[in-house]
Design a protein around this motif. Structure first.
Motif, PDB file in Angstrom:
ATOM      1  N   VAL A  62     -11.573  -0.981   0.808  1.00 55.76           N
ATOM      2  CA  VAL A  62     -11.893  -1.142  -0.611  1.00 55.76           C
ATOM      3  C   VAL A  62     -13.295  -1.718  -0.730  1.00 55.76           C
ATOM      4  O   VAL A  62     -13.664  -2.669  -0.021  1.00 55.76           O
ATOM      5  N   SER A  66     -13.388   0.533  -5.643  1.00 53.17           N
ATOM      6  CA  SER A  66     -12.921   1.866  -5.265  1.00 53.17           C
ATOM      7  C   SER A  66     -12.360   1.829  -3.851  1.00 53.17           C
ATOM      8  O   SER A  66     -12.670   0.935  -3.061  1.00 53.17           O
ATOM      9  N   ILE A  79     -10.014   6.861  -4.225  1.00 55.39           N
ATOM     10  CA  ILE A  79      -9.480   6.281  -5.463  1.00 55.39           C
ATOM     11  C   ILE A  79     -10.630   5.607  -6.200  1.00 55.39           C
ATOM     12  O   ILE A  79     -11.282   4.704  -5.673  1.00 55.39           O
ATOM     13  N   TYR A  82     -10.230   1.153  -8.868  1.00 57.54           N
ATOM     14  CA  TYR A  82      -9.028   0.518  -8.329  1.00 57.54           C
ATOM     15  C   TYR A  82      -8.941  -0.924  -8.813  1.00 57.54           C
ATOM     16  O   TYR A  82      -9.838  -1.742  -8.582  1.00 57.54           O
ATOM     17  N   TYR A  89      -1.699   0.969  -3.618  1.00 55.84           N
ATOM     18  CA  TYR A  89      -1.950   2.234  -2.925  1.00 55.84           C
ATOM     19  C   TYR A  89      -1.568   2.089  -1.460  1.00 55.84           C
ATOM     20  O   TYR A  89      -1.411   0.981  -0.929  1.00 55.84           O
ATOM     21  N   HIS A 109      -1.414   6.413  -4.770  1.00 57.14           N
ATOM     22  CA  HIS A 109      -1.557   5.183  -5.535  1.00 57.14           C
ATOM     23  C   HIS A 109      -0.694   5.259  -6.787  1.00 57.14           C
ATOM     24  O   HIS A 109      -0.419   6.328  -7.319  1.00 57.14           O
ATOM     25  N   GLU A 111       0.539   3.019 -10.572  1.00 55.21           N
ATOM     26  CA  GLU A 111       0.179   2.033 -11.569  1.00 55.21           C
ATOM     27  C   GLU A 111       1.437   1.428 -12.181  1.00 55.21           C
ATOM     28  O   GLU A 111       2.551   1.909 -11.935  1.00 55.21           O
TER      29      GLU A 111
END
Length: 275
Positions: A62, A66, A79, A82, A89, A109, A111
């Motif tokens: 990460v 992102s 992704i 993020y 994810y 991923h 939500e």
């Protein structure tokens, strides 16, 4: 007598071995859910992704909001935007098709509102040969003897058009992967998941108007008429380009196909809604 008992014992042992081999072989190829490896963020792994006998380096991490995937020095953003406060994810390596001699990287991923997105990536050396996204879908199972993958999918998936006809749903689309090619199948059976435990195939949909049901997805031959107010059960979606049908069963147990529409085919009260 001793000889007979020994012979029977030997036969029984052989049967047990053969039976066990059959069960193991069957479980090895059918409805698999396990992956080869789940990749931790920031750690480099080495796997032979393309079958060339050389191990490839894989790392997910990460950075600046992102998620990135780095394979053999090549970086791909997988992704965007993020937010760990309400998103999660994972990155996993699979072997969806043991015959194509290559491995599959899957990024999923989700939500808070239970939206899922799945991305399948395949590399050959430093070239990304496949980067396929399935919206509002996640891998449910697969058969590595033929590369067939089953997803669980909802209204934001590639079957989103059917929400206009039938309301909310969960279905199970299939995709076959072979090498660096994917082949999305046309039919998605109705399904259930942890978010919606209702068996949709047993749900009563009430026709909002008179509908024509056809014998096949060709839409040429009429099977029967569904009158306004009549109850039917939905079993599957069929989608091939702009050609879309819902497989239904009437009160007499006869299956047929109704053309999907841009407006509800069934009364709003009888459709499933959530969210």
């Amino acid at each position: 007598m001793k000889f007979k008992n020994k012979t029977l014992s030997l036969v029984f042992a052989l049967l047990m071995i053969v039976g066990s081999s059959f069960v193991i072989g069957m479980n090895d190829s059918y409805a698999k859910t396990s992956c080869i490896k789940k990749l931790s963020a920031g750690k480099t792994y080495y796997y032979n992704l393309d079958g060339d006998k050389d191990k490839d380096s894989i790392k997910q991490y990460v950075s600046r909001g992102s998620v990135y995937l780095k394979v053999n020095g090549v970086v791909k953003k997988v992704i965007s935007d993020y937010y760990p406060e309400y998103m999660s994810y994972n990155v996993k390596i699979y072997d969806f098709n043991k015959k194509d001699k290559s491995l599959d990287i899957v990024i999923t991923h989700s939500e808070e509102d239970c939206y899922y997105e799945t991305r399948i990536i395949k590399f050959k050396n430093k070239t990304c040969k496949l980067n396929k996204v399935y919206k509002d879908s996640y891998v449910y199972s697969y058969d590595n003897s033929n590369g067939m993958i089953k997803f669980k999918a909802r209204m934001g998936s590639r079957y989103s058009y059917f929400m206009k006809s039938i309301g909310c749903f969960v279905c199970s689309p299939q995709t076959r992967i072979n090498g660096y090619n994917v082949y999305d199948q046309y039919t998605a059976n109705m399904a259930s998941d942890s978010w919606m435990s209702t068996d949709i195939t047993k749900h009563n949909y009430i026709a909002a108007k008179k509908l024509t049901a056809y014998t096949s997805t060709n839409g040429n031959k009429k099977a029967y008429t569904i009158n306004k107010g009549e109850v039917v059960h939905a079993y599957a979606f069929y989608q091939n380009g702009n050609k879309r049908y819902i497989k239904v069963k009437n009160k007499y147990g006869k299956y047929a196909y109704v053309k999907a529409s841009s407006s509800l085919l069934f009364t709003s009260e009888s459709c499933l809604w959530w969210g």
